[in-house]
Design a protein around this motif. Structure first.
Motif, short mmCIF file in Angstrom:
data_model
loop_
_atom_site.label_atom_id
_atom_site.label_comp_id
_atom_site.label_asym_id
_atom_site.label_seq_id
_atom_site.Cartn_x
_atom_site.Cartn_y
_atom_site.Cartn_z
N GLY A 133 0.81 -1.22 0.00
CA GLY A 133 0.00 0.00 0.00
C GLY A 133 0.85 1.26 0.00
O GLY A 133 0.56 2.22 -0.72
N GLN A 134 1.90 1.26 0.81
CA GLN A 134 2.78 2.42 0.87
C GLN A 134 3.53 2.63 -0.44
O GLN A 134 3.67 3.76 -0.90
CB GLN A 134 3.78 2.27 2.03
CG GLN A 134 3.13 2.33 3.40
CD GLN A 134 2.46 3.66 3.66
OE1 GLN A 134 3.07 4.71 3.56
NE2 GLN A 134 1.18 3.62 4.00
N LEU A 135 4.00 1.54 -1.03
CA LEU A 135 4.70 1.67 -2.30
C LEU A 135 3.78 2.18 -3.40
O LEU A 135 4.19 3.01 -4.22
CB LEU A 135 5.31 0.33 -2.73
CG LEU A 135 6.58 -0.06 -2.00
CD1 LEU A 135 6.91 -1.52 -2.25
CD2 LEU A 135 7.73 0.83 -2.43
N LEU A 136 2.55 1.71 -3.42
CA LEU A 136 1.61 2.17 -4.44
C LEU A 136 1.23 3.64 -4.23
O LEU A 136 1.13 4.40 -5.18
CB LEU A 136 0.36 1.30 -4.44
CG LEU A 136 0.55 -0.12 -4.98
CD1 LEU A 136 -0.70 -0.96 -4.70
CD2 LEU A 136 0.87 -0.10 -6.46
N ALA A 137 1.06 4.03 -2.97
CA ALA A 137 0.61 5.39 -2.67
C ALA A 137 1.74 6.42 -2.65
O ALA A 137 1.58 7.53 -3.15
CB ALA A 137 -0.11 5.41 -1.31
N ARG A 138 2.87 6.04 -2.08
CA ARG A 138 3.93 7.03 -1.85
C ARG A 138 5.22 6.75 -2.61
O ARG A 138 6.14 7.58 -2.59
CB ARG A 138 4.26 7.08 -0.37
CG ARG A 138 3.11 7.50 0.48
CD ARG A 138 3.50 7.53 1.92
NE ARG A 138 2.39 7.98 2.74
CZ ARG A 138 2.50 8.27 4.00
NH1 ARG A 138 3.65 8.14 4.62
NH2 ARG A 138 1.45 8.67 4.68
N GLY A 139 5.30 5.62 -3.26
CA GLY A 139 6.54 5.23 -3.90
C GLY A 139 6.97 6.05 -5.10
O GLY A 139 8.14 6.43 -5.20
N PRO A 140 6.09 6.34 -6.05
CA PRO A 140 6.53 7.01 -7.28
C PRO A 140 7.31 8.32 -7.06
O PRO A 140 8.36 8.49 -7.67
CB PRO A 140 5.22 7.23 -8.05
CG PRO A 140 4.36 6.08 -7.60
CD PRO A 140 4.69 5.91 -6.13
N PRO A 141 6.86 9.22 -6.20
CA PRO A 141 7.66 10.45 -6.02
C PRO A 141 9.04 10.18 -5.42
O PRO A 141 9.96 10.98 -5.57
CB PRO A 141 6.84 11.31 -5.06
CG PRO A 141 5.47 10.73 -5.04
CD PRO A 141 5.60 9.30 -5.45
N LEU A 142 9.18 9.04 -4.76
CA LEU A 142 10.46 8.68 -4.14
C LEU A 142 11.33 7.83 -5.07
O LEU A 142 12.41 7.40 -4.69
CB LEU A 142 10.21 7.90 -2.84
CG LEU A 142 9.41 8.65 -1.77
CD1 LEU A 142 9.07 7.73 -0.62
CD2 LEU A 142 10.19 9.86 -1.30
N GLY A 143 10.82 7.54 -6.26
CA GLY A 143 11.57 6.72 -7.21
C GLY A 143 11.43 5.24 -6.93
O GLY A 143 12.30 4.45 -7.27
N LEU A 144 10.32 4.83 -6.30
CA LEU A 144 10.08 3.42 -5.97
C LEU A 144 8.80 2.95 -6.65
O LEU A 144 7.80 3.66 -6.69
CB LEU A 144 9.93 3.24 -4.46
CG LEU A 144 11.13 3.66 -3.62
CD1 LEU A 144 10.76 3.64 -2.14
CD2 LEU A 144 12.31 2.75 -3.88
N ALA A 145 8.83 1.73 -7.17
CA ALA A 145 7.65 1.15 -7.81
C ALA A 145 7.47 -0.28 -7.33
O ALA A 145 8.44 -1.02 -7.17
CB ALA A 145 7.79 1.18 -9.32
#
Length: 68
Positions: A26-38
């Protein structure tokens, strides 16, 4: 003016979809993209637990992981 490169996207896989796996997904889907994580994939012994995830994120068998 110096041109900055966009951050490289790091793909993260999750083995296990209990409480921690669900939280991390859930965290990766919600907050990952701006941090460079998918989120790359999620695997669970009980594949039925993955029903809430989009099919491309469900890894049905660990043998399907790419060898590096």
């Amino acid at each position: 003016m110096a041109q900055t490169e966009p951050p490289r996207c790091r793909r993260v896989g999750i083995l296990g979809y209990g409480r921690l796996g669900q939280f991390l997904a859930g965290q990766l889907l919600a907050r990952g993209p701006p941090l460079g994580l998918a989120l790359a994939f999620v695997w669970a012994r009980d594949g039925g637990r993955l029903e809430g995830l989009p099919p491309p994120l469900r890894l049905p068998d660990l043998r399907l992981l790419p060898q590096t």
